[in-house]
Design an enzyme around this catalytic site. Sequence first.
Site, PDB file in Angstrom:
ATOM      1  CG  HIS A   1     -34.177 -20.348   9.340  1.00 20.44           C
ATOM      2  ND1 HIS A   1     -33.200 -19.408   9.097  1.00 20.44           N
ATOM      3  CD2 HIS A   1     -33.775 -21.028  10.450  1.00 20.44           C
ATOM      4  CE1 HIS A   1     -32.252 -19.516  10.013  1.00 20.44           C
ATOM      5  NE2 HIS A   1     -32.576 -20.490  10.843  1.00 20.44           N
TER       6      HIS A   1
ATOM      7  CG  HIS B   1     -31.663 -23.466   3.587  1.00 18.94           C
ATOM      8  ND1 HIS B   1     -30.401 -23.002   3.232  1.00 18.94           N
ATOM      9  CD2 HIS B   1     -32.354 -22.358   3.968  1.00 18.94           C
ATOM     10  CE1 HIS B   1     -30.339 -21.687   3.390  1.00 18.94           C
ATOM     11  NE2 HIS B   1     -31.525 -21.282   3.849  1.00 18.94           N
TER      12      HIS B   1
ATOM     13  CG  HIS C   1     -28.952 -14.444   7.148  1.00 15.94           C
ATOM     14  ND1 HIS C   1     -27.925 -14.223   8.029  1.00 15.94           N
ATOM     15  CD2 HIS C   1     -29.156 -15.793   7.133  1.00 15.94           C
ATOM     16  CE1 HIS C   1     -27.516 -15.388   8.539  1.00 15.94           C
ATOM     17  NE2 HIS C   1     -28.256 -16.350   8.015  1.00 15.94           N
TER      18      HIS C   1
ATOM     19  CD  GLU D   1     -32.756 -15.482   5.560  1.00 12.52           C
ATOM     20  OE1 GLU D   1     -32.716 -14.446   6.221  1.00 12.52           O
ATOM     21  OE2 GLU D   1     -32.308 -16.558   5.969  1.00 12.52           O
ATOM     22  CG  ASN D   2     -30.102 -17.668   3.025  1.00  8.96           C
ATOM     23  OD1 ASN D   2     -30.974 -18.454   3.383  1.00  8.96           O
ATOM     24  ND2 ASN D   2     -29.379 -16.981   3.901  1.00  8.96           N
TER      25      ASN D   2
ATOM     26  CG  ASP E   1     -34.867 -19.902   2.935  1.00  8.90           C
ATOM     27  OD1 ASP E   1     -35.977 -20.445   2.989  1.00  8.90           O
ATOM     28  OD2 ASP E   1     -34.326 -19.354   3.903  1.00  8.90           O
TER      29      ASP E   1
ATOM     30  CG  HIS F   1     -36.923 -16.915   7.948  1.00  8.78           C
ATOM     31  ND1 HIS F   1     -36.730 -17.420   6.676  1.00  8.78           N
ATOM     32  CD2 HIS F   1     -35.691 -16.792   8.492  1.00  8.78           C
ATOM     33  CE1 HIS F   1     -35.448 -17.581   6.452  1.00  8.78           C
ATOM     34  NE2 HIS F   1     -34.791 -17.218   7.547  1.00  8.78           N
TER      35      HIS F   1
END
Length: 271
Positions: free
Chosen positions: A178, A180, A68, A39-40, A8, A153
């Site tokens: 997801h 991290h 997200h 996604e982040n 991510d 994820h």
Amino acid sequence: MRLLFLGDVVGRSGREAVAERLPGIVEQYGFDFVVINGENASHGRGLTEAHYQNLRDAGADVVTLGDHAFDQRDTLSFIEREPNLLRPINMPPGTPGRGAMFVESRKGHRVLVVNALGRVFMGPVDDPFRAVEAAIAACPLGEQADSIIVDFHTEATSEIQGMGHFLDGRASLVVGTHTHIPTSDHRILRGGTALMADAGMCGDFDSVIGVDTEEPINRFLTGIANGRFSPAEGEATLCGVAVETDTRSGLATKVLPVRIGGSLSQALPEF
């Protein structure tokens, strides 16, 4: 074939690290195909079209998403015209975009990339195991696909490990995103599938999973929100996993952790 998966991307720090380091990493280690979870990437939640293009320009062949996926509202429109951007395959019918994509690498290899969302400690979605299995059955490894990469994820390491064993011998790499936090369980399963429970993040680790520490600590102490989460903006570590596959079978022959820059101990993909 050499595959690189990066976890991510979180905020500006993560985006800048990818832009600065990824082209050199691809050239130095001879990667044939790169997947990045984005996604982040936009302010810590979701992915704008401009930031998606930044990741593609840096060398991402495919960008995946997660829970997200649609936090940035413009994703609802541009995902339909971007075939190399994937949202989880097990989102409800009618969700914009696609969850699996057959992509040709820069050297002509046929790569199937699948993005799925877990159900343990996550919001309600369709069965990820059956959805991923159907996508892989349509393009089997060693037949239509030279390599298959699955980005799962999910919150629970047990769920990603379950997916890895479920797909063992049918995918080149099954990797979690997801949380991290990069895990140290990278390995090749008995059937030849590389597995890593979480690739980690491309972001500043002087943080709480990529977020500036003040607000998370406030919420842990008081249970009350005092503001929005803001991505930390110090030097990022690029985290992920590198895989080398057998040309004929598409199964993994080597799997190596990747941690470059920032504050974590370094791990270079020395094949």
